[in-house]
Write a protein that holds these residues in place. Structure first.
Motif, PDB file in Angstrom:
ATOM      1  N   HIS A  75       7.684 -38.929 -37.715  1.00 16.81           N
ATOM      2  CA  HIS A  75       8.027 -38.051 -36.601  1.00 16.81           C
ATOM      3  C   HIS A  75       7.013 -36.933 -36.539  1.00 16.81           C
ATOM      4  O   HIS A  75       6.312 -36.666 -37.518  1.00 16.81           O
ATOM      5  N   CYS A  76       6.924 -36.289 -35.385  1.00 18.17           N
ATOM      6  CA  CYS A  76       6.013 -35.161 -35.240  1.00 18.17           C
ATOM      7  C   CYS A  76       6.531 -34.026 -36.115  1.00 18.17           C
ATOM      8  O   CYS A  76       7.720 -33.709 -36.106  1.00 18.17           O
ATOM      9  N   LEU A  77       5.617 -33.419 -36.906  1.00 15.71           N
ATOM     10  CA  LEU A  77       6.050 -32.381 -37.841  1.00 15.71           C
ATOM     11  C   LEU A  77       6.403 -31.096 -37.109  1.00 15.71           C
ATOM     12  O   LEU A  77       7.040 -30.213 -37.658  1.00 15.71           O
ATOM     13  N   SER A  78       5.998 -31.014 -35.832  1.00 16.32           N
ATOM     14  CA  SER A  78       6.247 -29.798 -35.086  1.00 16.32           C
ATOM     15  C   SER A  78       7.511 -29.909 -34.232  1.00 16.32           C
ATOM     16  O   SER A  78       8.408 -29.073 -34.294  1.00 16.32           O
ATOM     17  N   CYS A  79       7.612 -30.973 -33.411  1.00 16.28           N
ATOM     18  CA  CYS A  79       8.753 -31.072 -32.503  1.00 16.28           C
ATOM     19  C   CYS A  79       9.784 -32.090 -32.992  1.00 16.28           C
ATOM     20  O   CYS A  79      10.830 -32.281 -32.358  1.00 16.28           O
ATOM     21  N   ASN A  80       9.472 -32.789 -34.121  1.00 16.31           N
ATOM     22  CA  ASN A  80      10.413 -33.730 -34.731  1.00 16.31           C
ATOM     23  C   ASN A  80      10.719 -34.969 -33.908  1.00 16.31           C
ATOM     24  O   ASN A  80      11.586 -35.758 -34.279  1.00 16.31           O
ATOM     25  N   LYS A  90      -3.660 -34.804 -30.773  1.00 16.23           N
ATOM     26  CA  LYS A  90      -2.525 -33.972 -30.345  1.00 16.23           C
ATOM     27  C   LYS A  90      -1.254 -34.807 -30.250  1.00 16.23           C
ATOM     28  O   LYS A  90      -1.303 -35.986 -29.895  1.00 16.23           O
ATOM     29  N   CYS A  91      -0.094 -34.194 -30.538  1.00 22.22           N
ATOM     30  CA  CYS A  91       1.180 -34.888 -30.378  1.00 22.22           C
ATOM     31  C   CYS A  91       1.386 -35.174 -28.890  1.00 22.22           C
ATOM     32  O   CYS A  91       1.198 -34.289 -28.057  1.00 22.22           O
ATOM     33  N   SER A  92       1.774 -36.423 -28.543  1.00 22.16           N
ATOM     34  CA  SER A  92       1.896 -36.765 -27.122  1.00 22.16           C
ATOM     35  C   SER A  92       3.156 -36.156 -26.513  1.00 22.16           C
ATOM     36  O   SER A  92       3.329 -36.172 -25.307  1.00 22.16           O
ATOM     37  N   PHE A  93       4.062 -35.644 -27.337  1.00 22.75           N
ATOM     38  CA  PHE A  93       5.285 -35.033 -26.800  1.00 22.75           C
ATOM     39  C   PHE A  93       5.127 -33.529 -26.588  1.00 22.75           C
ATOM     40  O   PHE A  93       5.418 -33.002 -25.531  1.00 22.75           O
ATOM     41  N   CYS A  94       4.668 -32.849 -27.648  1.00 22.97           N
ATOM     42  CA  CYS A  94       4.638 -31.384 -27.542  1.00 22.97           C
ATOM     43  C   CYS A  94       3.220 -30.817 -27.522  1.00 22.97           C
ATOM     44  O   CYS A  94       3.040 -29.624 -27.342  1.00 22.97           O
ATOM     45  N   GLY A  95       2.201 -31.694 -27.715  1.00 24.73           N
ATOM     46  CA  GLY A  95       0.829 -31.213 -27.622  1.00 24.73           C
ATOM     47  C   GLY A  95       0.320 -30.451 -28.840  1.00 24.73           C
ATOM     48  O   GLY A  95      -0.805 -29.965 -28.838  1.00 24.73           O
TER      49      GLY A  95
HETATM   50 ZN   LIG Z   1       5.309 -32.958 -31.352  1.00 19.06          ZN
END
Ligand SMILES: [Zn+2]
Length: 242
Positions: free
Chosen positions: A37-42, A62-67
């Protein structure tokens, strides 16, 4: 040729897994759950976000969900593991030897990155690595090298600690010394430690001014890897000197 390509692809995938190990083991988290999972937005990652190297390139880091930026550590670890696997198959005489050396150096890479990031060396990786290293040669030869270098390092540690009046080197360094002894034997093992010290010197001079304590495991690993790759050449040099 097919073998090399296969090892490269396996190396990339192992490297991808290694990133998970590096992030989760020092925190005491499970390496299997939860899924990536993304470590920032989970947000849980889709399968196509998990393709080693390519996903990072396509997502442009970059994370494709939260950038949020994805650390450059991911592709670097993946590429380094791939390189380790390719060198392992090129340098080993048997497939078994290639698998053992690829496993050992991959574990040492994980230990090096964890040491750099967290100043910690988890026994859950270093002790299995020591066991793997005993299969790098004939078992008794490896055991002998491991005991001699670990013993030598312990004495050195006691001596240096006594001189500088504080604890020098970690216990983890002794385990790594044992791994070096098992992999290379005593003579080449000492060359590896010497090379490690040589490489670490400039880095040590740079960071010591900033009050940053240098982890030694990455340098020992590098010294071991260089010596293992160039052992024929280094043995020739040793013969000339001794
Ligand atoms: Zn993210």
């Amino acid at each position: 040729m097919i073998e090399i390509l296969l090892f490269a692809v396996i190396g990339l995938c192992v490297g991808s897994f290694l990133n998970v190990v590096i992030i989760r083991v020092p925190k005491g988290e499970s390496i299997a759950f939860p899924s990536s999972h993304c470590l920032s937005c989970n947000t849980p990652l889709k399968w196509y976000h998990n393709i080693p190297l390519f996903s990072w390139l396509i997502l442009q880091g970059k994370c494709s969900f939260c950038g949020t930026k994805i650390s450059i550590q991911y592709p670097i670890v993946e590429l380094t593991t791939m390189a380790i696997f390719v060198v392992a198959i090129l340098k080993s005489e048997t497939l078994f030897g290639a698998c053992i050396s690829a496993t050992l150096f991959t574990m040492l890479l994980a230990l090096s990155v964890i040491d750099l990031k967290y100043k910690a060396v988890p026994d859950s990786i270093s002790l299995p690595a020591l066991i793997v290293s005993l299969f790098m040669h004939d078992f008794l030869y490896s055991l002998n090298g491991a005991l001699l270098l670990a013993g030598g390092f312990t004495l050195l540690r006691m001596f240096v600690s006594w001189i500088i009046k504080k604890e020098a080197m970690g216990e983890a360094d002794i385990i790594i010394a044992a791994i070096i002894g098992a992999t290379l034997g005593v003579e080449l093992g000492l060359s590896a430690i010497y090379i490690a010290a040589l490489i670490s010197l400039p880095a040590f001079l740079i960071v010591s001014k900033k009050g940053y304590e240098l982890p030694f495991i990455p340098f020992l690993t590098l010294g071991l890897f260089i010596t293992w790759c160039a052992q024929t050449q280094i043995l020739k040099i040793l013969e000339m000197i001794l």
